[in-house]
Design an enzyme around this catalytic site. Structure first.
Site, PDB file in Angstrom:
ATOM      1  N   GLY A  24      -5.342   6.873   0.444  1.00 36.09           N
ATOM      2  CA  GLY A  24      -5.526   5.375   1.185  1.00 36.09           C
ATOM      3  C   GLY A  24      -5.769   5.348   2.610  1.00 36.09           C
ATOM      4  N   GLY A  25      -5.246   4.424   2.919  1.00 34.46           N
ATOM      5  CA  GLY A  25      -5.255   3.994   4.680  1.00 34.46           C
ATOM      6  C   GLY A  25      -4.554   4.912   5.296  1.00 34.46           C
ATOM      7  CE  LYS A  44       1.336   5.656  -2.035  1.00 35.79           C
ATOM      8  NZ  LYS A  44       1.244   4.233  -2.082  1.00 35.79           N
ATOM      9  NE  ARG A 136       7.029  -9.605   4.705  1.00 40.21           N
ATOM     10  CZ  ARG A 136       8.256  -8.988   4.730  1.00 40.21           C
ATOM     11  NH1 ARG A 136       8.533  -7.873   4.250  1.00 40.21           N
ATOM     12  NH2 ARG A 136       9.118  -9.938   5.168  1.00 40.21           N
TER      13      ARG A 136
END
Length: 465
Positions: A24-25, A44, A136
């Site tokens: 991912g980013g 992760k 969020r």
């Protein structure tokens, strides 16, 4: 960070690296095998170039929050969080599949499946809100599937915490599911903005694209923000999606937050009503216990504290003294104590036990009766719903009633004859009505943990086929 090489998997005590799962980013996800207990897990690991002391501290806070929330069946389970020897924070999580984020682009997901996912993920978000936590970053790629096909929400707050350390195009990945007020920097996030994001996610799973994504034009960040700001929700374009579901999503995607459902639970109830309209069993909303239920306990600590039974600490009974004397005499003579004391003591013990059981049953019965009466009677100081109207609308019954004088924080408890309950602000309740069956409801006002008196029961019998 598009096209970057994956980071090196860290050496973690008690775990063996297997392979890369995804990138991912701001993090890579690896498959590890835990040695004890032996199982496969997803780990992760944050990228080294986004880790600062502030990020490390915030990661610990977010990991604690996610671990506390992960007991919910719709939230990804976190087993462990720590920092590797090379300084990178990592999370050890339940191994799940990310197939949903690819599935909606390659196949038409049945409406009933999407409604089930929406209710289950909405229940998870509502539970987080009741704990004071905003996600969020609600979007399809953050919904994973367990080995048993249950959707779970991942990345609670972690993505938003790290957004300042990531590139602009990484942040742009969440634009299609972000509310207008968030994109325009009017707020960092509210309950209403998460209503918007959940609705955008449900829309995406139905349409195969995000609400304001076009197939014949530009979908740059600027173009998406401009379309989202106008909030003209395009039709889903599916003939199997009922008009009521389109209306629910259109309301939730309103430009004005005040026009949306005012809680995720309200949106969940709307989705459940669509399920009832389609004639399927409503998906259970797994939401933390409501305040009104907790308020029935005199001491909230009673939910978690196991108390010892009361006992007398002073002196000993005559029977016990006689028993002790008999034992001492037996020890002195090397023989067993006489059976007379044993039999007398046993008889008395049995009688006392029987009396205690009888008294306990009476107390329990009285307590249950008092509780039943209290629940049935309700708080007479609260407004009482009356004159419930009922209209058959195809396979459903629509119950409505006049506002008896709710305050801003009040809600309704709607109870079906089979014991099923729903809590809502709306004074309209829709339920499936199988042909030939009788459907009955009662309604109460809920205020600050108190239940008002029940309305009169309103029943409707659906005509037979």
């Amino acid at each position: 960070m598009a096209g970057r090489r994956p980071s090196e998997p860290p050496i973690l005590p008690g775990f063996s690296h297997v392979r890369l799962l995804g990138s991912g980013g701001f993090a890579d996800v690896f498959l590890y095998e835990q040695n004890m207990p032996r199982r496969q897990v997803a780990v992760k690991v944050l990228l080294a170039d986004v880790v600062t002391e502030h990020v490390r501290q915030m990661f610990q806070v977010e990991a604690n929050l996610m671990a506390q929330l992960s007991s919910h069946p719709g939230i990804l389970t976190v087993y462990q969080a720590s920092i590797s020897a090379d300084g990178r924070p990592y999370l050890v999580m339940e191994l799940c599949s990310a197939q949903l984020s690819a599935r909606y682009r390659t196949e038409r997901i049945p409406v009933t499946d999407v409604l089930r996912i929406g209710v289950q993920i909405g229940s998870a978000i509502e539970t987080a809100h009741r704990s004071g936590v905003l996600h969020r970053d609600v979007k399809p790629s953050n919904i994973l599937m367990t080995a048993y096909g249950h959707p779970v929400l991942s990345d609670f707050g972690i993505a938003s915490t790290l957004s300042a350390a990531t590139s602009a195009d990484t942040i742009g990945m969440s634009i299609p599911w972000s509310a207008p007020e968030v994109l325009l920097d009017d707020t960092a996030g509210t309950v209403q903005s998460e209503v918007w994001s959940l609705a955008a996610t449900v829309y995406t799973l139905l349409a195969g694209r995000s609400p304001f994504e076009v197939t014949d034009g530009s979908n740059s960040a600027d173009d998406l923000i401009a379309r989202i700001s106008r909030a003209r929700v395009p039709a889903l374009g599916r003939d199997d999606v009922p008009a009521s579901l389109e209306a629910v999503l259109t309301r939730a995607l309103s430009r004005d937050p005040a026009k949306r459902q005012q809680s995720v639970l309200e949106l969940v109830r709307d989705l459940q009503r669509v399920e009832a309209e389609l004639g399927v069993v409503a998906t259970q909303a797994d939401v933390a216990m409501d305040d009104w239920a907790l308020a029935t306990m005199a001491d909230p600590a009673d939910r978690t504290i196991v108390r010892a039974a009361p006992h007398k600490a002073v002196g000993a009974s005559p029977d016990r003294r006689r028993r002790r004397r008999a034992l001492v005499e037996a020890a002195d003579t090397g023989s067993e104590p006489t059976s007379t004391v044993n039999r007398a003591t046993q008889r008395r013990t049995r009688v006392m036990a029987a009396i205690l059981v009888l008294v306990s049953l009476v107390i329990i019965a009285l307590g249950a009766t008092a509780t039943f009466v209290a629940i049935q009677g309700g708080d007479r100081e609260l407004p009482r719903v009356s004159n419930i109207e009922a209209v058959l609308d195809g396979p459903t019954v629509v119950f409505t009633w006049a506002d008896p004088g709710l305050s801003e924080s009040d809600s309704y408890q709607v109870r079906l004859a089979d014991g099923t309950e729903a809590f809502q602000r709306s004074n309209e309740f829709v339920v499936a009505a199988p042909p030939g069956e009788r459907v009955c409801v009662t309604v109460r006002v809920v205020r600050e943990g108190r239940l008002g008196a029940a309305s009169g029961e309103r029943c409707v019998e659906a005509p037979g086929e």
